[in-house]
Design an enzyme around this catalytic site. Structure first.
Site, PDB file in Angstrom:
ATOM      1  N   GLU A 117       0.750   0.514  10.454  1.00  0.00           N
ATOM      2  CA  GLU A 117      -0.707   0.317  10.435  1.00  0.00           C
ATOM      3  C   GLU A 117      -1.452   1.596  10.817  1.00  0.00           C
ATOM      4  O   GLU A 117      -2.543   1.567  11.379  1.00  0.00           O
ATOM      5  CB  GLU A 117      -1.154  -0.833  11.363  1.00  0.00           C
ATOM      6  CG  GLU A 117      -0.374  -2.107  11.209  1.00  0.00           C
ATOM      7  CD  GLU A 117      -0.433  -2.701   9.817  1.00  0.00           C
ATOM      8  OE1 GLU A 117      -1.204  -2.205   8.982  1.00  0.00           O
ATOM      9  OE2 GLU A 117       0.314  -3.654   9.555  1.00  0.00           O
ATOM     10  N   LEU A 175       0.828  -1.219   0.000  1.00  0.00           N
ATOM     11  CA  LEU A 175       0.000   0.000   0.000  1.00  0.00           C
ATOM     12  C   LEU A 175       0.855   1.259   0.000  1.00  0.00           C
ATOM     13  O   LEU A 175       0.716   2.114  -0.870  1.00  0.00           O
ATOM     14  CB  LEU A 175      -0.937  -0.012   1.220  1.00  0.00           C
ATOM     15  CG  LEU A 175      -1.770   1.260   1.444  1.00  0.00           C
ATOM     16  CD1 LEU A 175      -2.730   1.492   0.274  1.00  0.00           C
ATOM     17  CD2 LEU A 175      -2.561   1.164   2.761  1.00  0.00           C
ATOM     18  N   THR A 219       6.855  -4.649   4.530  1.00  0.00           N
ATOM     19  CA  THR A 219       7.271  -5.735   5.404  1.00  0.00           C
ATOM     20  C   THR A 219       7.294  -7.059   4.644  1.00  0.00           C
ATOM     21  O   THR A 219       6.374  -7.369   3.885  1.00  0.00           O
ATOM     22  CB  THR A 219       6.311  -5.843   6.602  1.00  0.00           C
ATOM     23  OG1 THR A 219       6.349  -4.615   7.337  1.00  0.00           O
ATOM     24  CG2 THR A 219       6.710  -6.985   7.525  1.00  0.00           C
TER      25      THR A 219
END
Length: 387
Positions: A367, A126, A159
């Site tokens: 996040e 993203l 990640t």
């Protein structure tokens, strides 16, 4: 609709086994993990054999079918050890699984979920060099080409990128920024697709055992069945819904690691003597221990409530944001206190307190930063007030 998840007795037995594995196998291997910069291959094989990569996958696709509460409990236990152990599996069982189960076609589920359940490693693409939470600034493009799409762009801070077998890539299928982020679509992209390359792993403050890197997409052709759900414009919705799980995962990781830190702080306070007695007898040390215990408990209660709501089928956007914000900030405060309890020793690499402090700093960032969580919470409060 309520999600019962795994059989309760089977889950409890699994958690007991996991707790032993964390303490007897994962924690003793932490120094090796730090030196290698990744989870050792033998441990990775054991984690696959134990089914840890598929705990949330539906049973029909080879997983354990955990509900949200069970998944978060699992994360809390494995996160007692180095954060790298959670990182290598969390994208599989969190964001990518949630996206596939919630939005994928039957064909996509049948193709990808069994692979992920048995240990194929996933990444979630993203964030970009100039965009993270701001999807309007997303530059990665997916342009229709015959029976598929051609992708171009760069994803940043991804990640597991150096280890990934598949990457769920968010890309814009419309040049304009459309309402409700309908310009963003999602694609399942195999890591070995021509045109996909991975940048050099980034040097980080902490979490040396996990790796992040850029994902570069140069004229990457994917077939039409790579489009998540077979529908353009649902990518951002899938990402945001999966981020609720991601945020609960980070909150659970924060709680698990905070418990580890507090245990280390208490052990040191009981063993370290000053003025002829353990420093744990000193009231100001006790205050730091007590504050940490109380805050961990508060975060656990928030987690339990948010997960129960999710398992009842309720929307938990605000609850997930609030839990992630509080738990990650709590973890940072516990880390700071544990260093303080250690005194000068807490600043030395010889002691775990120094590693704890560096490792947990990222929890307040990924996040969605604490500030993004504040915006999510406040905007929903204002919207609800306005009716």
């Amino acid at each position: 609709m309520t999600n019962p998840g795994m059989d309760a007795d089977i889950y409890d037995a699994f958690i007991e086994q996991l707790q032993r594995y964390v303490r007897e196998r994962l924690i003793p291997a932490e120094d090796q993990l730090e030196e290698l910069g990744r989870v050792p291959d033998d441990i990775l094989a054991e984690m696959r054999e134990m089914g840890l990569f598929g705990v949330t996958m539906p049973e029909e696709f080879g997983g354990a079918g955990m509900n949200v509460s069970q998944y978060v409990g699992f994360i809390r236990e494995i996160a007692y050890a180095s954060p790298a152990y959670r990182s290598i599996i969390s994208i599989n069982i969190g964001m990518v699984c949630k996206s596939l189960v919630g939005f994928g076609t039957q064909q996509q589920k049948e193709h990808w979920l069994p692979k992920l359940a048995t240990g194929s490693i996933a990444a979630f693409g993203l964030t970009e060099p100039d965009s993270g939470s701001d999807s309007a600034a997303m530059k990665t493009r997916a342009v229709r080409d015959c029976n598929g799409y051609v992708l171009n762009g760069t994803k940043r801070y991804i990640t597991n990128a150096p280890f990934a077998d598949v990457i769920l890539v968010m890309a814009r299928t419309n040049a304009e920024a459309l309402p409700k982020n309908a310009h963003v679509s999602a694609f399942m992209v195999a890591r070995d697709s021509p045109g996909v390359s991975i940048g050099k792993p980034d040097g980080k403050m902490g979490q040396a055992g996990s790796q992040i890197a850029d994902v570069i997409l140069e004229d990457v052709h994917v077939d039409g069945d790579a489009l998540l759900g077979g529908e353009e414009g649902i990518g951002f919705r899938a990402a945001m819904q999966s981020l609720d799980n991601g945020r609960l995962s980070v909150a659970a990781a924060s709680v698990g690691y905070a418990k580890r830190m507090l245990d280390a702080g208490l052990k040191y306070a009981m063993e370290r003597k000053a003025f002829g007695e353990p420093i744990a007898n000193f009231q100001l040390i006790q205050a730091m221990l007590a504050d940490s215990k109380a805050e961990i408990y508060a975060a656990e209660c928030m987690l339990a409530d948010a997960c129960a709501r999710a398992d009842r089928g309720e929307k938990i956007l605000v609850e997930a944001a609030a839990t992630k914000m509080f738990a990650s900030e709590m973890c940072g405060r516990v880390a700071d206190r544990v260093v303080q309890i250690h005194g000068g020793a807490g600043y030395l690499k010889e002691y775990l307190a120094e590693r704890f402090y560096r490792d947990c700093r990222i929890y307040r960032i990924y996040e969605g930063t604490t500030q993004i969580q504040q915006l999510v919470i406040a905007k929903n409060m204002i919207r609800d007030f306005a009716g």
